[in-house]
Design a protein around this motif. Sequence first.
Motif, PDB file in Angstrom:
ATOM      1  N   UNK A 129       9.829  42.138  76.515  1.00 43.25           N
ATOM      2  CA  UNK A 129      10.123  40.881  77.208  1.00 43.25           C
ATOM      3  C   UNK A 129       9.265  39.725  76.706  1.00 43.25           C
ATOM      4  N   UNK A 130       7.959  39.871  76.781  1.00 41.77           N
ATOM      5  CA  UNK A 130       7.071  38.768  76.407  1.00 41.77           C
ATOM      6  C   UNK A 130       7.130  38.498  74.910  1.00 41.77           C
ATOM      7  N   UNK A 149      14.535  38.039  82.025  1.00 39.99           N
ATOM      8  CA  UNK A 149      13.571  37.868  83.119  1.00 39.99           C
ATOM      9  C   UNK A 149      14.357  37.951  84.426  1.00 39.99           C
ATOM     10  N   UNK A 150      14.207  39.049  85.147  1.00 42.46           N
ATOM     11  CA  UNK A 150      15.067  39.319  86.296  1.00 42.46           C
ATOM     12  C   UNK A 150      14.281  39.584  87.576  1.00 42.46           C
ATOM     13  N   UNK A 151      13.410  40.568  87.533  1.00 37.52           N
ATOM     14  CA  UNK A 151      12.689  40.982  88.729  1.00 37.52           C
ATOM     15  C   UNK A 151      11.519  40.056  89.023  1.00 37.52           C
ATOM     16  N   UNK A 152      11.014  40.132  90.249  1.00 32.81           N
ATOM     17  CA  UNK A 152       9.824  39.356  90.602  1.00 32.81           C
ATOM     18  C   UNK A 152       8.648  39.744  89.714  1.00 32.81           C
ATOM     19  N   UNK A 153       8.583  41.016  89.355  1.00 28.20           N
ATOM     20  CA  UNK A 153       7.495  41.471  88.477  1.00 28.20           C
ATOM     21  C   UNK A 153       7.606  40.837  87.095  1.00 28.20           C
ATOM     22  N   UNK A 157       4.743  38.589  85.308  1.00 29.99           N
ATOM     23  CA  UNK A 157       4.243  38.875  83.962  1.00 29.99           C
ATOM     24  C   UNK A 157       4.313  37.634  83.084  1.00 29.99           C
ATOM     25  N   UNK A 158       5.392  36.878  83.191  1.00 25.95           N
ATOM     26  CA  UNK A 158       5.539  35.642  82.416  1.00 25.95           C
ATOM     27  C   UNK A 158       4.472  34.632  82.831  1.00 25.95           C
ATOM     28  N   UNK A 167       3.270  29.893  76.398  1.00 28.61           N
ATOM     29  CA  UNK A 167       4.484  30.282  75.688  1.00 28.61           C
ATOM     30  C   UNK A 167       4.966  29.126  74.815  1.00 28.61           C
ATOM     31  N   UNK A 168       5.757  29.421  73.784  1.00 29.25           N
ATOM     32  CA  UNK A 168       6.326  28.345  72.957  1.00 29.25           C
ATOM     33  C   UNK A 168       7.197  27.403  73.780  1.00 29.25           C
TER      34      UNK A 168
END
Length: 283
Positions: A129-130, A149-153, A157-158, A167-168
């Motif tokens: 993901x990241x 990017x879907x869940x609260x987790x 993380x983002x 992030x870019x």
Amino acid sequence: MRDNSTSGVAVGFLLGLIDHEDADRIRRRTGLPEPAETATTRTAGHNALLWSWTRKAVPVSVLLWVLQEDDPDLNVWVWRHISADNAMRRAIVRGVPFGTARTDPLPVAANLSREDEPPIPESYTRFGLLGALREGTSMRAARTAASMVLERSDWQAVTEADHDRPLPGFARWALSVRPDCPPALRAQFGTHRRFTHRVEQAGVLDGPADYATSWGPASHVLDVLSTGRLVFPARVGEAEDALRPLVREHLADHEDAWAVLAQLIDTFHGNAAELVVTAGAIA
């Protein structure tokens, strides 16, 4: 005005904000449909209404308010909506909840399955993901990565990754225009005027009150809000509360003011608040 017209439904939404007896009298005066035409009880008769709704472009936040109902049947209509994106469709078939009160997976409607999920991005498979977000070198690539990017987790993380090493720009933009992006993360991404403008242009709203008082044309917005009594009932009250004082101050039970509003609404390009004030001033 035809009883089944969009403008009739739109004026009917505003009529629902005044006393019932006054509203009934004004309906007789203007020939507007009875309130039963926009009842909130879901029956087979509402299928045509919902199908029509799926073909109306709306700000993406409107679809988020529907998803927050955590209703598998309503999620099918979001899936079909022309304004839905891959992130929403992916979340729907994975049973991701959007309401604040639910943490367990949401049942998926029988006519949808994981086989309907949009393709998994190659960058996600290769980098995670990241990594996929950091590898995106174009807006298209960043949007594709952001759809994972879907869940609260995931959002947490983002948030942590961007805090450690920003992030870019493309990734920040792609995530910020997601209506479900946490407000704190969006603020962390930046508050530059150009950045804020892009978010607004994407249809990310503060809430239904913002939509009701700032977006136009009024006829379309009020028509969507009328349908909102059926598809996002938990949030539509915010729009009603924002418009109710204006309706009672400028229109109230004055038949002439409502008649002017009914004449204006089809060609009025401003927002609902401006429509109400204008009709009252003319009358």
